[in-house]
Design a protein around this motif. Structure first.
Motif, PDB file in Angstrom:
ATOM      1  N   LEU A   1      24.259  10.362   4.570  1.00  0.00           N
ATOM      2  CA  LEU A   1      24.678  10.322   3.168  1.00  0.00           C
ATOM      3  C   LEU A   1      26.172  10.573   3.002  1.00  0.00           C
ATOM      4  O   LEU A   1      26.814   9.980   2.135  1.00  0.00           O
ATOM      5  N   ALA A   2      26.739  11.434   3.839  1.00  0.00           N
ATOM      6  CA  ALA A   2      28.164  11.749   3.723  1.00  0.00           C
ATOM      7  C   ALA A   2      29.034  10.527   3.988  1.00  0.00           C
ATOM      8  O   ALA A   2      30.178  10.462   3.515  1.00  0.00           O
ATOM      9  N   ASP A   3      28.526   9.542   4.711  1.00  0.00           N
ATOM     10  CA  ASP A   3      29.303   8.342   5.015  1.00  0.00           C
ATOM     11  C   ASP A   3      29.476   7.441   3.802  1.00  0.00           C
ATOM     12  O   ASP A   3      30.418   6.634   3.753  1.00  0.00           O
ATOM     13  N   VAL A   4      28.572   7.540   2.830  1.00  0.00           N
ATOM     14  CA  VAL A   4      28.638   6.649   1.664  1.00  0.00           C
ATOM     15  C   VAL A   4      28.977   7.395   0.376  1.00  0.00           C
ATOM     16  O   VAL A   4      29.255   6.757  -0.644  1.00  0.00           O
ATOM     17  N   ALA A   5      28.936   8.719   0.410  1.00  0.00           N
ATOM     18  CA  ALA A   5      29.219   9.493  -0.801  1.00  0.00           C
ATOM     19  C   ALA A   5      30.633   9.216  -1.311  1.00  0.00           C
ATOM     20  O   ALA A   5      31.573   9.046  -0.529  1.00  0.00           O
ATOM     21  N   GLU A   6      30.772   9.164  -2.629  1.00  0.00           N
ATOM     22  CA  GLU A   6      32.063   8.900  -3.266  1.00  0.00           C
ATOM     23  C   GLU A   6      32.260   9.862  -4.426  1.00  0.00           C
ATOM     24  O   GLU A   6      31.280  10.285  -5.061  1.00  0.00           O
ATOM     25  N   PRO A   7      33.486  10.187  -4.772  1.00  0.00           N
ATOM     26  CA  PRO A   7      33.716  10.942  -6.008  1.00  0.00           C
ATOM     27  C   PRO A   7      33.289  10.109  -7.213  1.00  0.00           C
ATOM     28  O   PRO A   7      33.132   8.877  -7.128  1.00  0.00           O
ATOM     29  N   LEU A   8      33.132  10.776  -8.330  1.00  0.00           N
ATOM     30  CA  LEU A   8      32.619  10.088  -9.511  1.00  0.00           C
ATOM     31  C   LEU A   8      33.588   9.052 -10.066  1.00  0.00           C
ATOM     32  O   LEU A   8      33.193   8.193 -10.861  1.00  0.00           O
ATOM     33  N   ASP A   9      34.850   9.122  -9.657  1.00  0.00           N
ATOM     34  CA  ASP A   9      35.799   8.078 -10.063  1.00  0.00           C
ATOM     35  C   ASP A   9      35.950   7.005  -8.991  1.00  0.00           C
ATOM     36  O   ASP A   9      36.880   6.199  -9.020  1.00  0.00           O
ATOM     37  N   GLY A  10      35.007   6.964  -8.039  1.00  0.00           N
ATOM     38  CA  GLY A  10      35.030   5.973  -6.970  1.00  0.00           C
ATOM     39  C   GLY A  10      34.455   4.640  -7.396  1.00  0.00           C
ATOM     40  O   GLY A  10      33.994   4.472  -8.535  1.00  0.00           O
ATOM     41  N   PRO A  11      34.427   3.666  -6.473  1.00  0.00           N
ATOM     42  CA  PRO A  11      34.028   2.303  -6.840  1.00  0.00           C
ATOM     43  C   PRO A  11      32.556   2.151  -7.213  1.00  0.00           C
ATOM     44  O   PRO A  11      32.227   1.297  -8.048  1.00  0.00           O
ATOM     45  N   PHE A  12      31.645   2.945  -6.619  1.00  0.00           N
ATOM     46  CA  PHE A  12      30.225   2.743  -6.925  1.00  0.00           C
ATOM     47  C   PHE A  12      29.926   3.122  -8.374  1.00  0.00           C
ATOM     48  O   PHE A  12      29.369   2.310  -9.138  1.00  0.00           O
ATOM     49  N   VAL A  13      30.316   4.333  -8.777  1.00  0.00           N
ATOM     50  CA  VAL A  13      30.104   4.725 -10.171  1.00  0.00           C
ATOM     51  C   VAL A  13      30.945   3.854 -11.097  1.00  0.00           C
ATOM     52  O   VAL A  13      30.519   3.509 -12.203  1.00  0.00           O
ATOM     53  N   GLY A  14      32.134   3.454 -10.625  1.00  0.00           N
ATOM     54  CA  GLY A  14      32.957   2.546 -11.423  1.00  0.00           C
ATOM     55  C   GLY A  14      32.243   1.248 -11.738  1.00  0.00           C
ATOM     56  O   GLY A  14      32.321   0.739 -12.870  1.00  0.00           O
ATOM     57  N   GLU A  15      31.500   0.714 -10.774  1.00  0.00           N
ATOM     58  CA  GLU A  15      30.757  -0.520 -11.021  1.00  0.00           C
ATOM     59  C   GLU A  15      29.568  -0.269 -11.940  1.00  0.00           C
ATOM     60  O   GLU A  15      29.257  -1.105 -12.796  1.00  0.00           O
ATOM     61  N   LEU A  16      28.900   0.872 -11.806  1.00  0.00           N
ATOM     62  CA  LEU A  16      27.829   1.202 -12.740  1.00  0.00           C
ATOM     63  C   LEU A  16      28.368   1.274 -14.164  1.00  0.00           C
ATOM     64  O   LEU A  16      27.729   0.780 -15.110  1.00  0.00           O
ATOM     65  N   ARG A  17      29.543   1.849 -14.329  1.00  0.00           N
ATOM     66  CA  ARG A  17      30.133   1.948 -15.660  1.00  0.00           C
ATOM     67  C   ARG A  17      30.490   0.566 -16.204  1.00  0.00           C
ATOM     68  O   ARG A  17      30.277   0.272 -17.391  1.00  0.00           O
ATOM     69  N   ARG A  18      31.017  -0.286 -15.324  1.00  0.00           N
ATOM     70  CA  ARG A  18      31.364  -1.647 -15.756  1.00  0.00           C
ATOM     71  C   ARG A  18      30.116  -2.413 -16.178  1.00  0.00           C
ATOM     72  O   ARG A  18      30.121  -3.123 -17.200  1.00  0.00           O
TER      73      ARG A  18
END
Length: 261
Positions: A46-63
């Motif tokens: 999990l640590a290999d894919v974890a991102e801060p909340l301003d990272g690209p994964f949450v950014g795409e969810l927001r988009r």
């Protein structure tokens, strides 16, 4: 309300594609609820894919929330700073704003698993304002702890949203459906519970997860939607006025005895 029981695999981009498809099928819903750990399924590092909340994964969810005009709740992983991650539920409004986050409090050190080796615990219950409703956030193993659900209701939650990647195993599906209904009945509140679609292949490490059976349960414990064992998106209605009607003739919350308990 869209219950988005999607499959979650080992590739974050493929998992985002499942989110995109589900939101397309949920068009017109005020709120779409996705499972726990949408970023990558358990059994990966999990640590290999974890991102801060301003990272690209949450950014795409927001988009995607902004593009579809649909608020959403989804499970992600963020770095905890000690080599572990936080198992985090993000609540995103229909304009793409981050309405709130909840870090899973109760970690799944049970049935031979040791989530706490990989995941750091959160330390507070969270109620968010989302889609015009006060929502209490619950993640997977949390649903076994009635005191958390009661604390959220005491903080003003009108709906409990439970996201999960429920471990497969003997009697586990029965536990899931029973516990979800119990949290609705004892709190006379709506519960929206979304598990991921069951794994059909084993993860890199560990046991398969997901039993499906995502549900919408009303304050009397009536199951108004049950998605069964396959990937599915179902849009259904939640009437907040039902809560008041139920609590008028079943005032169990008002009958509590804080003077003795």
């Amino acid at each position: 309300m869209a219950l988005c029981q999607i499959p979650v695999g080992d590739d974050p981009e493929e998992n985002l594609q499942e989110v995109r498809k589900a939101l397309g099928r949920a068009e017109g819903a005020d709120l779409a609820v996705f499972p726990e750990a949408v970023q990558v399924r358990f059994g990966n590092t999990l640590a290999d894919v974890a991102e801060p909340l301003d990272g690209p994964f949450v950014g795409e969810l927001r988009r995607l929330a902004r593009e579809h005009g649909t608020a959403l709740v989804s499970g992600v992983f963020e770095p905890a700073g000690d080599g572990r991650v936080y198992n985090t539920a993000v609540a995103i409004d229909a304009a793409g704003g981050l309405a709130g986050t909840y870090r899973k409090i109760h970690l799944f050190d049970a049935f031979g698993d040791h989530e706490s080796e990989r995941v750091a615990p959160g330390d507070r219950p969270v109620v968010v304002e989302l889609a015009g409703t006060r929502i209490g956030l619950v993640t997977c193993y949390d649903v076994r702890f009635p005191e958390l659900a009661r604390a959220l209701v005491d903080q003003g939650a009108e709906v409990l949203v439970v996201i999960a990647a429920w471990a497969q195993g003997v009697f586990k599906e029965e536990h899931w459906t029973t516990l979800v209904r119990a949290r609705a009945i004892e709190n006379t509140t709506w519960v929206v519970a979304v598990d991921k679609a069951p794994d059909r292949t084993p993860p890199p490490k560990g046991n398969p997860g997901g039993v499906g059976r995502s549900m919408l349960v009303d304050p009397m414990g009536t199951v108004l939607a049950d998605l069964g064992p396959f990937p599915s998106v179902q849009v259904t209605e939640l009437d907040p006025e039902v809560t008041g009607r139920v609590r008028r003739f079943l005032p169990s919350l008002a009958h509590r005895r804080p003077d003795v308990l």
